[in-house]
Scaffold this motif. Structure first.
Motif, PDB file in Angstrom:
ATOM      1  N   ILE A  59       0.874  -1.178   0.000  1.00 45.27           N
ATOM      2  CA  ILE A  59       0.000   0.000   0.000  1.00 45.27           C
ATOM      3  C   ILE A  59       0.908   1.223   0.000  1.00 45.27           C
ATOM      4  O   ILE A  59       1.735   1.388   0.895  1.00 45.27           O
ATOM      5  N   LEU A  62      -1.252   6.495   0.105  1.00 46.75           N
ATOM      6  CA  LEU A  62      -2.687   6.517   0.380  1.00 46.75           C
ATOM      7  C   LEU A  62      -3.197   7.950   0.498  1.00 46.75           C
ATOM      8  O   LEU A  62      -4.320   8.262   0.091  1.00 46.75           O
ATOM      9  N   LEU A  74     -11.194  -0.943  -0.397  1.00 46.01           N
ATOM     10  CA  LEU A  74      -9.759  -1.180  -0.297  1.00 46.01           C
ATOM     11  C   LEU A  74      -9.468  -2.353   0.634  1.00 46.01           C
ATOM     12  O   LEU A  74      -8.619  -3.204   0.341  1.00 46.01           O
ATOM     13  N   VAL A  78      -7.472  -5.907  -0.373  1.00 47.38           N
ATOM     14  CA  VAL A  78      -6.304  -6.395   0.368  1.00 47.38           C
ATOM     15  C   VAL A  78      -6.585  -7.777   0.937  1.00 47.38           C
ATOM     16  O   VAL A  78      -5.755  -8.685   0.835  1.00 47.38           O
ATOM     17  N   VAL A 265      -3.321  -1.309  -5.937  1.00 44.69           N
ATOM     18  CA  VAL A 265      -2.806  -2.163  -4.876  1.00 44.69           C
ATOM     19  C   VAL A 265      -1.837  -3.143  -5.519  1.00 44.69           C
ATOM     20  O   VAL A 265      -2.192  -3.840  -6.485  1.00 44.69           O
TER      21      VAL A 265
END
Length: 273
Positions: A59, A62, A74, A78, A265
């Motif tokens: 990441i 951000l 998000l 992940v 990502v």
């Protein structure tokens, strides 16, 4: 007859104008909130059989952006990647429009998915030390590991974290070993030449925002630290035995939007060569 043609052209023009007024905000919103996942495979003889298949989610940048309610979009991306660890490669907050609460809400959910490791970017170093400590304290209380100029030994490799304030010092060189796989978190990609001199195996970087705007036949337009038409704005690069993966990042800072450059990502899978 001529008046009818003029009125028709005017109606067409007004319809097009209305379409642009209605569509443009949605188009820009989509460009900046449509998450994509990019998978890379890093193969090396230094990856042991037991380590092969180890998955790292990166990441980067951000900038306290939120994706869905409470960043649920998000978080889902992940989680679906099934990471063994999650790494944050800097600029997790933005110094121009800071929102610690939004960032800490996301990190609180990330630590429930996998162990998290964090290094600073340039934006964290723009804060006064008291503000930076608020952020650090919040993340540490959640269980995020802050590895500024530190190394963490795993079973089969070493994770090295370099503070944004130390990127051009010898911290990275002092923490690399020729016979062991090393993955280093370094926020800025423009120092790739310097990183490669350290003999680090894999660098995970960000900062370049994918060039912010990406144009057909031209590619990335502008990145901090690299100027116009940057060469290290995204993707996997190799130099003198060192591989660097550059994330396009997730948020924005000085430029308020992206164009043809979806938030990203990064997922890196280690494999034995």
């Amino acid at each position: 007859m001529e008046n009818k043609k003029k009125k028709k052209r005017l109606r067409v023009f007004l319809l097009l104008l209305l379409f642009l007024i209605v569509f443009t905000p949605y188009f820009l919103w989509y460009q900046n909130h449509h998450l994509v996942r990019t998978d890379y495979i890093y193969s090396s003889e230094l990856v042991s059989d037991s380590l092969s298949g180890f998955r790292i989610v990166q990441i980067s940048d951000l900038h306290n952006e939120v994706f869905g309610k409470d960043s649920e979009n998000l978080v889902k991306m992940v989680r679906d990647a099934k990471p063994d660890i999650i790494v944050f490669t800097g600029d997790i907050v933005d110094s121009r429009h800071t929102d610690f609460d939004a960032t800490l809400l996301f990190t609180s959910k990330a630590v429930e998915i996998a162990p998290c490791y964090y290094v600073t970017g340039n934006h964290e170093w723009r804060f006064e030390i008291e503000e930076r400590n608020i952020l650090f304290k919040g993340m540490m209380e959640q269980g995020v590991n802050i590895i500024e100029d530190m190394e963490v030994d795993f079973n089969g490799f070493t994770l090295v974290g370099i503070s944004d304030a130390s990127l051009l010092d010898n911290e990275l060189k002092n923490m690399t070993y020729p016979d062991r796989l090393e993955v280093a978190l370094c926020h800025k990609p423009q120092y790739f030449d310097f990183y490669s001199e350290s003999d680090a195996d894999l660098i995970l970087s960000g900062h370049a925002h994918g060039g912010q705007f990406r144009l057909p036949f031209i590619g990335p337009v502008l990145s901090p630290g690299q100027g116009f038409f940057p060469k290290l704005a995204e993707g996997m690069h190799e130099l003198n035995g060192t591989t660097m993966i550059v994330s396009r990042g997730l948020g924005n800072s000085r430029f308020p939007f992206r164009l043809f450059n979806y938030p990203e990502v990064v997922v890196v899978t280690l494999e034995r060569k």
